[in-house]
Design an enzyme around this catalytic site. Sequence first.
Site, PDB file in Angstrom:
ATOM      1  N   GLU A 188      -5.407  -4.797  10.624  1.00 32.62           N
ATOM      2  CA  GLU A 188      -4.368  -3.796  10.848  1.00 32.62           C
ATOM      3  C   GLU A 188      -4.692  -2.982  12.098  1.00 32.62           C
ATOM      4  O   GLU A 188      -5.496  -2.050  12.033  1.00 32.62           O
ATOM      5  CB  GLU A 188      -4.294  -2.835   9.662  1.00 32.62           C
ATOM      6  CG  GLU A 188      -3.972  -3.491   8.348  1.00 32.62           C
ATOM      7  CD  GLU A 188      -3.404  -2.487   7.347  1.00 32.62           C
ATOM      8  OE1 GLU A 188      -2.275  -2.685   6.907  1.00 32.62           O
ATOM      9  OE2 GLU A 188      -4.082  -1.486   7.059  1.00 32.62           O
ATOM     10  N   GLY A 194       2.526   2.377  10.669  1.00 31.88           N
ATOM     11  CA  GLY A 194       3.489   3.459  10.489  1.00 31.88           C
ATOM     12  C   GLY A 194       4.191   3.895  11.764  1.00 31.88           C
ATOM     13  O   GLY A 194       4.824   4.949  11.793  1.00 31.88           O
ATOM     14  N   LYS A 233       0.101   4.262  -0.331  1.00 30.91           N
ATOM     15  CA  LYS A 233      -0.540   5.472   0.218  1.00 30.91           C
ATOM     16  C   LYS A 233      -0.304   6.659  -0.722  1.00 30.91           C
ATOM     17  O   LYS A 233      -0.231   6.470  -1.933  1.00 30.91           O
ATOM     18  CB  LYS A 233      -0.040   5.728   1.648  1.00 30.91           C
ATOM     19  CG  LYS A 233      -0.163   4.471   2.518  1.00 30.91           C
ATOM     20  CD  LYS A 233       0.043   4.690   3.970  1.00 30.91           C
ATOM     21  CE  LYS A 233      -0.091   3.346   4.702  1.00 30.91           C
ATOM     22  NZ  LYS A 233      -0.004   3.461   6.130  1.00 30.91           N
ATOM     23  N   SER A 243       3.474  -2.022  10.448  1.00 29.85           N
ATOM     24  CA  SER A 243       4.905  -2.070  10.729  1.00 29.85           C
ATOM     25  C   SER A 243       5.558  -3.417  10.409  1.00 29.85           C
ATOM     26  O   SER A 243       6.463  -3.858  11.116  1.00 29.85           O
ATOM     27  CB  SER A 243       5.190  -1.650  12.177  1.00 29.85           C
ATOM     28  OG  SER A 243       4.818  -0.290  12.381  1.00 29.85           O
ATOM     29  N   HIS A 255      -9.436   1.281   4.555  1.00 36.46           N
ATOM     30  CA  HIS A 255      -8.186   1.439   5.318  1.00 36.46           C
ATOM     31  C   HIS A 255      -8.433   2.385   6.492  1.00 36.46           C
ATOM     32  O   HIS A 255      -9.225   3.327   6.383  1.00 36.46           O
ATOM     33  CB  HIS A 255      -7.087   1.987   4.394  1.00 36.46           C
ATOM     34  CG  HIS A 255      -5.736   1.964   5.044  1.00 36.46           C
ATOM     35  ND1 HIS A 255      -5.331   2.951   5.912  1.00 36.46           N
ATOM     36  CD2 HIS A 255      -4.721   1.064   4.979  1.00 36.46           C
ATOM     37  CE1 HIS A 255      -4.111   2.654   6.350  1.00 36.46           C
ATOM     38  NE2 HIS A 255      -3.718   1.519   5.796  1.00 36.46           N
ATOM     39  N   GLU A 312      -6.853   4.792   7.631  1.00 39.49           N
ATOM     40  CA  GLU A 312      -6.649   6.226   7.344  1.00 39.49           C
ATOM     41  C   GLU A 312      -7.872   6.815   6.659  1.00 39.49           C
ATOM     42  O   GLU A 312      -8.215   7.975   6.889  1.00 39.49           O
ATOM     43  CB  GLU A 312      -5.378   6.395   6.489  1.00 39.49           C
ATOM     44  CG  GLU A 312      -4.123   6.174   7.328  1.00 39.49           C
ATOM     45  CD  GLU A 312      -2.940   5.593   6.572  1.00 39.49           C
ATOM     46  OE1 GLU A 312      -2.915   5.660   5.334  1.00 39.49           O
ATOM     47  OE2 GLU A 312      -2.030   5.055   7.248  1.00 39.49           O
ATOM     48  N   ASN A 317       0.870  -1.185   0.000  1.00 38.32           N
ATOM     49  CA  ASN A 317       0.000   0.000   0.000  1.00 38.32           C
ATOM     50  C   ASN A 317       0.902   1.228   0.000  1.00 38.32           C
ATOM     51  O   ASN A 317       1.473   1.583   1.029  1.00 38.32           O
ATOM     52  CB  ASN A 317      -0.891  -0.038   1.255  1.00 38.32           C
ATOM     53  CG  ASN A 317      -1.684   1.249   1.437  1.00 38.32           C
ATOM     54  OD1 ASN A 317      -1.790   2.071   0.524  1.00 38.32           O
ATOM     55  ND2 ASN A 317      -2.247   1.412   2.627  1.00 38.32           N
TER      56      ASN A 317
HETATM   57  P1  PGA Z   1       2.913   0.332   7.628  1.00 40.03           P
HETATM   58  O1  PGA Z   1       1.431   0.544   7.015  1.00 40.03           O
HETATM   59  O2  PGA Z   1       3.434  -0.963   7.052  1.00 40.03           O
HETATM   60  O3  PGA Z   1       3.684   1.521   7.174  1.00 40.03           O
HETATM   61  O4  PGA Z   1       2.757   0.258   9.106  1.00 40.03           O
HETATM   62  C1  PGA Z   1       0.554  -0.530   6.819  1.00 40.03           C
HETATM   63  C2  PGA Z   1      -0.729  -0.042   6.201  1.00 40.03           C
HETATM   64  O5  PGA Z   1      -1.194   1.051   6.541  1.00 40.03           O
HETATM   65  O6  PGA Z   1      -1.339  -0.739   5.358  1.00 40.03           O
END
Ligand code: PGA
Length: 251
Positions: A166, A172, A11, A213, A94, A96, A9
């Site tokens: 997640e 992140g 983003k 992460s 997601h 976000e 992803n």
């Molecule tokens: P990350 O994000 O691997 O940077 O923690 C995962 C995601 O948001 O799908």
Amino acid sequence: MRRPLVAGNWKMNKTVEQATLLVANMVPGLQAVKTVDRVICPPFTSLMTLSGMLAGTEIGLGAQNLHWEASGAFTGEVSPEMVKEFCQYVIIGHSERRAYFGETDQSVNLKVKASLAIGLTPIVCVGETLEENETRRTEAVVSRQVKLGFEGISKEDVEKTIVAYEPVWAIGTGRAASAEMANDIIGNSVRKNLASLFGSDQAEKIRILYGGSVKGENAAEFFAKSDIDGGLIGGASLKAEDFIKIVEAAA
Ligand code: PGA
């Protein structure tokens, strides 16, 4: 046996020029890992170019969102048919999008249905916030997200979906969930809820990913767990070497 899947992803990162370079660097390493489904989810603006680059490879392409309506006066939105022109997959709900763009379990449900209707594989994201985790509401939150997100989906369609667990506090932050905890939530909340909705045979067929992460260094630990079928990778999918390492760990 569920075939492992690893999706990157990206983003809101990479211009078309940068995306082209990154994918050129990734393709040989990704192509070498035949036993894993490999998917890249760049921003909308790169989909057309990357679908051309990935034609003839086994690497899938996904969008990060879509709108559920087929067309019309929805300024700024992209329809399922437009996504389908270039993609096989689409990330839905997601955290976000839920946190910053007002997505709800109801909009997630509409998007899952619209994806399936056009023949896209939805990667449906669920997961609890830090506060929900600390107040021991993880199971309740994840169960609700699964139930409402999958409401009204047929038994035949549900096996075409992918779920990503997640935990929001792990995204992140560099602070991944433990593999044990992730496997426990995926097995005892996500898959169990899918089983109560669609029967255990169907639930056993659905691939459930862990995200938050995941790095080259910790990926193998997650993928070794019985209920974790792959990963949804954010930050580490933006570097060819890191993403390839994670895909290799899933093989
Ligand atoms: P990350 O994000 O691997 O940077 O923690 C995962 C995601 O948001 O799908």
